[in-house]
Write a protein that holds these residues in place. Structure first.
Motif, PDB file in Angstrom:
ATOM      1  N   TYR A  34       0.892  -1.111  -0.241  1.00 65.18           N
ATOM      2  CA  TYR A  34       0.021  -0.100  -0.130  1.00 65.18           C
ATOM      3  C   TYR A  34       0.839   1.267   0.011  1.00 65.18           C
ATOM      4  N   LEU A  35       0.663   2.113  -0.731  1.00 60.64           N
ATOM      5  CA  LEU A  35       1.310   3.182  -0.905  1.00 60.64           C
ATOM      6  C   LEU A  35       0.675   4.287  -0.123  1.00 60.64           C
ATOM      7  N   PRO A  36       1.359   5.209   0.493  1.00 62.29           N
ATOM      8  CA  PRO A  36       0.915   6.355   1.198  1.00 62.29           C
ATOM      9  C   PRO A  36      -0.477   7.211   0.619  1.00 62.29           C
ATOM     10  N   GLU A  37      -1.385   6.822   1.062  1.00 62.35           N
ATOM     11  CA  GLU A  37      -2.776   7.243   0.358  1.00 62.35           C
ATOM     12  C   GLU A  37      -2.557   8.887   0.279  1.00 62.35           C
ATOM     13  N   TYR A  38      -2.491   9.696   1.258  1.00 64.53           N
ATOM     14  CA  TYR A  38      -2.404  11.159   1.515  1.00 64.53           C
ATOM     15  C   TYR A  38      -1.067  11.640   1.740  1.00 64.53           C
ATOM     16  N   THR A  39      -0.568  12.667   1.141  1.00 67.01           N
ATOM     17  CA  THR A  39       0.771  13.184   1.615  1.00 67.01           C
ATOM     18  C   THR A  39       0.922  13.565   3.104  1.00 67.01           C
ATOM     19  N   ARG A  81      14.065  13.175 -15.759  1.00 69.42           N
ATOM     20  CA  ARG A  81      12.891  12.946 -16.894  1.00 69.42           C
ATOM     21  C   ARG A  81      11.526  12.936 -16.186  1.00 69.42           C
ATOM     22  N   ALA A  82      11.439  12.040 -15.175  1.00 77.23           N
ATOM     23  CA  ALA A  82      10.165  12.096 -14.581  1.00 77.23           C
ATOM     24  C   ALA A  82       9.694  13.485 -14.010  1.00 77.23           C
ATOM     25  N   LEU A  83      10.594  14.211 -13.343  1.00 77.72           N
ATOM     26  CA  LEU A  83      10.529  15.592 -12.661  1.00 77.72           C
ATOM     27  C   LEU A  83      10.115  16.220 -13.846  1.00 77.72           C
ATOM     28  N   ASN A  84      10.573  16.255 -14.950  1.00 82.84           N
ATOM     29  CA  ASN A  84      10.037  17.119 -16.123  1.00 82.84           C
ATOM     30  C   ASN A  84       8.669  16.798 -16.462  1.00 82.84           C
ATOM     31  N   LEU A  85       8.550  15.580 -16.555  1.00 81.59           N
ATOM     32  CA  LEU A  85       7.165  15.089 -17.088  1.00 81.59           C
ATOM     33  C   LEU A  85       5.919  15.502 -16.038  1.00 81.59           C
ATOM     34  N   TRP A  86       6.437  15.263 -14.632  1.00 87.10           N
ATOM     35  CA  TRP A  86       5.464  15.761 -13.798  1.00 87.10           C
ATOM     36  C   TRP A  86       5.118  17.387 -13.537  1.00 87.10           C
ATOM     37  N   MET A  87       6.360  18.418 -13.964  1.00 90.27           N
ATOM     38  CA  MET A  87       6.054  19.685 -13.825  1.00 90.27           C
ATOM     39  C   MET A  87       5.298  20.315 -15.113  1.00 90.27           C
ATOM     40  N   GLY A 137       1.574  22.025 -14.616  1.00 85.75           N
ATOM     41  CA  GLY A 137       1.267  23.245 -14.945  1.00 85.75           C
ATOM     42  C   GLY A 137      -0.073  23.176 -15.818  1.00 85.75           C
ATOM     43  N   ARG A 138      -0.676  21.984 -16.107  1.00 85.70           N
ATOM     44  CA  ARG A 138      -1.872  21.934 -17.016  1.00 85.70           C
ATOM     45  C   ARG A 138      -3.059  21.448 -16.085  1.00 85.70           C
ATOM     46  N   ASP A 139      -2.634  20.727 -14.855  1.00 84.77           N
ATOM     47  CA  ASP A 139      -3.373  20.226 -13.833  1.00 84.77           C
ATOM     48  C   ASP A 139      -2.993  20.409 -12.470  1.00 84.77           C
ATOM     49  N   PHE A 140      -3.155  21.872 -11.999  1.00 89.91           N
ATOM     50  CA  PHE A 140      -2.355  22.076 -10.526  1.00 89.91           C
ATOM     51  C   PHE A 140      -3.342  21.582  -9.524  1.00 89.91           C
ATOM     52  N   SER A 141      -3.027  20.393  -9.052  1.00 92.36           N
ATOM     53  CA  SER A 141      -4.118  19.813  -8.086  1.00 92.36           C
ATOM     54  C   SER A 141      -3.324  19.070  -6.895  1.00 92.36           C
ATOM     55  N   ARG A 142      -4.069  18.761  -5.921  1.00 92.37           N
ATOM     56  CA  ARG A 142      -3.541  17.967  -4.760  1.00 92.37           C
ATOM     57  C   ARG A 142      -3.300  16.558  -5.358  1.00 92.37           C
ATOM     58  N   ASN A 143      -4.157  16.006  -6.027  1.00 89.53           N
ATOM     59  CA  ASN A 143      -4.215  14.921  -6.555  1.00 89.53           C
ATOM     60  C   ASN A 143      -3.003  14.625  -7.554  1.00 89.53           C
ATOM     61  N   ARG A 144      -2.480  15.527  -8.319  1.00 89.34           N
ATOM     62  CA  ARG A 144      -1.386  15.577  -9.184  1.00 89.34           C
ATOM     63  C   ARG A 144      -0.050  15.283  -8.301  1.00 89.34           C
ATOM     64  N   ILE A 145      -0.036  16.202  -7.115  1.00 88.31           N
ATOM     65  CA  ILE A 145       1.075  16.347  -6.289  1.00 88.31           C
ATOM     66  C   ILE A 145       1.304  14.716  -5.459  1.00 88.31           C
ATOM     67  N   ARG A 146      -0.124  14.413  -5.340  1.00 90.13           N
ATOM     68  CA  ARG A 146       0.099  13.240  -4.334  1.00 90.13           C
ATOM     69  C   ARG A 146       0.537  12.086  -5.154  1.00 90.13           C
ATOM     70  N   GLY A 203       4.233  11.924  -5.351  1.00 88.46           N
ATOM     71  CA  GLY A 203       4.843  11.070  -4.084  1.00 88.46           C
ATOM     72  C   GLY A 203       4.813   9.598  -4.311  1.00 88.46           C
ATOM     73  N   GLN A 204       3.660   9.224  -4.458  1.00 92.38           N
ATOM     74  CA  GLN A 204       3.221   7.843  -4.485  1.00 92.38           C
ATOM     75  C   GLN A 204       4.072   7.090  -5.706  1.00 92.38           C
ATOM     76  N   ALA A 205       4.716   7.926  -6.730  1.00 92.84           N
ATOM     77  CA  ALA A 205       5.499   7.228  -7.870  1.00 92.84           C
ATOM     78  C   ALA A 205       6.993   7.295  -6.905  1.00 92.84           C
ATOM     79  N   CYS A 206       7.400   7.991  -6.363  1.00 89.54           N
ATOM     80  CA  CYS A 206       8.618   8.076  -5.845  1.00 89.54           C
ATOM     81  C   CYS A 206       8.717   7.006  -4.852  1.00 89.54           C
ATOM     82  N   VAL A 207       7.648   6.680  -3.902  1.00 87.89           N
ATOM     83  CA  VAL A 207       7.818   5.459  -3.070  1.00 87.89           C
ATOM     84  C   VAL A 207       7.854   4.341  -3.921  1.00 87.89           C
ATOM     85  N   LEU A 208       6.893   3.838  -5.008  1.00 89.51           N
ATOM     86  CA  LEU A 208       7.073   2.868  -5.964  1.00 89.51           C
ATOM     87  C   LEU A 208       8.266   2.628  -6.330  1.00 89.51           C
TER      88      LEU A 208
END
Length: 454
Positions: A93-98, A120-126, A130-139, A142-147
């Motif tokens: 289980y990945l951390p559900e909320y940051t 490369r992943a950081l550039n993709l995410w940034m 920029g097109r979807d500034f949301s908590r969901n996108r930030i979360r 973080g989950q991808a980094c854990v995985l």
């Protein structure tokens, strides 16, 4: 169980042979198998409403694939289906909320920065942020980094069920680890994810499968390489279902033998249960019926209130969430299965709900809507009755006709069961997905791409 294992540690092996022992005479422990090179990302595990995911994972294990399940959410359902217990994969289980695991996220981001593809992943995410500034996108980052940091060193491929949030986690983590990834797309993720995001995910993935022809057409239109997208119906593993029961010829003429109606689905807008209540209220007074609903959802309170306002409460049973075995029992009890699917205001819609095939497996006649992928299984007047979505009058008329005609119900139900057996078995789906994953996991592979699995 642990105590029993300890007690039997010195017992002879099966067949009377002594267990292998080390220099001290104690049995040597069996070597741990290497960690699986495949990670499968899901929204939540287990989930009552996603039996098709569990069915596929079981099929992949049956075909020799090993994997860990990486879940974005912990289970919220009180119940679980029997098939969930048959999936042997380790669940992580990945951390559900940051904000609930800030130290875990911070540590993962710090470690991920040393991975070969972090930049490369950081550039993709940034760019996505920029097109979807949301908590969901930030979360999701973080989950991808854990995985990416907790997956084993031999990780070679990431496969995501659903293109939206699981697809984002798989995409970022795969970039960090410099491995390939693929996806299975279903319904909401296809119709509510922005075109730019779908287009980029398709371009960067190795392959994509989707469970409806209408969904496949939408995804193929967003790529210059449509062969990357394959139609793979989930189908149904009929070995887990009993044969259809003998049916009684109820026609609703007598109050003591009402026609039994049932529906199974989440109480959300796209299922159209408000339309169904209006349709039930329009049924002829001389037609005797009962309706049972299985499932739960955010509209439960509003729909029950609406049923009371329409004077239907004494004929309706809201049964709540049930296991698949209980669903099968309810389908065998019912004469008619009704699913009035329609588009939601946010664009969400059904694909091809598995419960339609489950109803067909039990010989329950189907009344549904001419919408999305439903006609890919239900042919109007042949394997069921289809009406225009959102039309309560047409739905009421269809229910009345099928209720009063047990012979018509029986004929359509037999045709639906025959089509299910001939065209919608789960074996072909398991083979198709397993083949793609095995090609992707092969240590040495050419540049043939996803089409090599076709």
């Amino acid at each position: 169980m642990a105590d029993e294992d300890a007690q039997d540690a010195d017992a002879p092996a099966a067949g009377g042979a002594a267990a292998p022992s080390g220099p001290t005479g104690k049995p040597t422990a069996k070597p741990e198998p290497p960690p699986p090179p495949l990670a499968i990302v899901v929204k939540g595990w287990p989930r009552l409403s996603e039996t098709f995911v569990a069915q596929e994972l079981k099929a992949l294990e049956d075909r020799g694939l090993r994997f860990d399940i990486w879940s974005l959410r912990r289970p919220t359902d009180r119940l679980r289906h029997a098939i969930h217990a048959k999936v042997r994969a380790k669940v992580r289980y990945l951390p559900e909320y940051t904000h609930e695991a800030p130290l875990t996220i911070f540590d993962a981001v710090f470690k991920a920065a040393a991975l070969p593809g972090f930049g490369r992943a950081l550039n993709l995410w940034m760019r996505d942020l920029g097109r979807d500034f949301s908590r969901n996108r930030i979360r999701r980052f973080g989950q991808a980094c854990v995985l990416a940091t907790q997956a084993p060193p031999n990780l070679r491929f990431i496969y995501a069920h659903f293109m939206h949030t699981p697809g984002s986690v798989a995409r970022y983590a795969a970039a960090m680890r410099d491995v390939e990834w693929g996806f299975s797309a279903h319904a909401r993720d296809i119709w509510t994810t922005p075109d730019w995001e779908l287009r980029e995910k398709i371009a960067e993935s190795r392959f994509g499968v989707t469970c409806t022809n209408v969904g496949a057409r939408r995804l193929k239109a967003l790529t210059t390489n449509p062969d990357k997208i394959s139609l793979v119906y989930h189908g149904l593993d009929l070995s887990r279902f009993p044969p259809p029961p003998e049916r009684e010829g109820r026609d609703g003429a007598m109050a003591m033998a009402p026609v039994r109606l049932i529906s199974v689905g989440r109480l959300v807008e796209k299922k159209g249960y408000d339309v169904l209540l209006d349709a039930l209220a329009e049924l002829p007074p001389a037609l005797h019926w009962q309706f049972a609903h299985i499932g739960d959802g955010p509209l439960a309170g509003a729909l029950k209130k609406r049923a009371r306002e329409l004077g239907l409460s004494d004929r309706i049973s809201w049964r709540g969430p049930k296991t698949q075995d209980e669903v099968i029992g309810a389908l065998r009890w019912a004469d008619i299965f009704v699913l009035p699917s329609r588009p939601a205001t946010d664009g969400d819609r059904d694909g091809l709900p598995n419960v339609l095939m489950e109803a067909a497996s039990q010989g329950t006649a189907v009344v549904s809507t001419r919408f999305s992928a439903i006609p890919e299984f239900v042919t109007d007047e042949v394997t069921g009755i289809l009406v225009k979505p959102g039309d309560a009058g047409a739905l009421s008329a269809a229910i009345a006709i099928v209720a009063r005609r047990p012979d018509k119900r029986s004929q359509m139900a037999r045709a639906a069961h025959a089509r299910l057996v001939a065209e919608f078995g789960a074996g072909a789906a398991g083979d198709a997905v397993a083949k793609r994953l095995m090609v992707a996991l092969a240590p040495a592979r050419g540049a043939a791409g996803a089409s090599a699995a076709d």
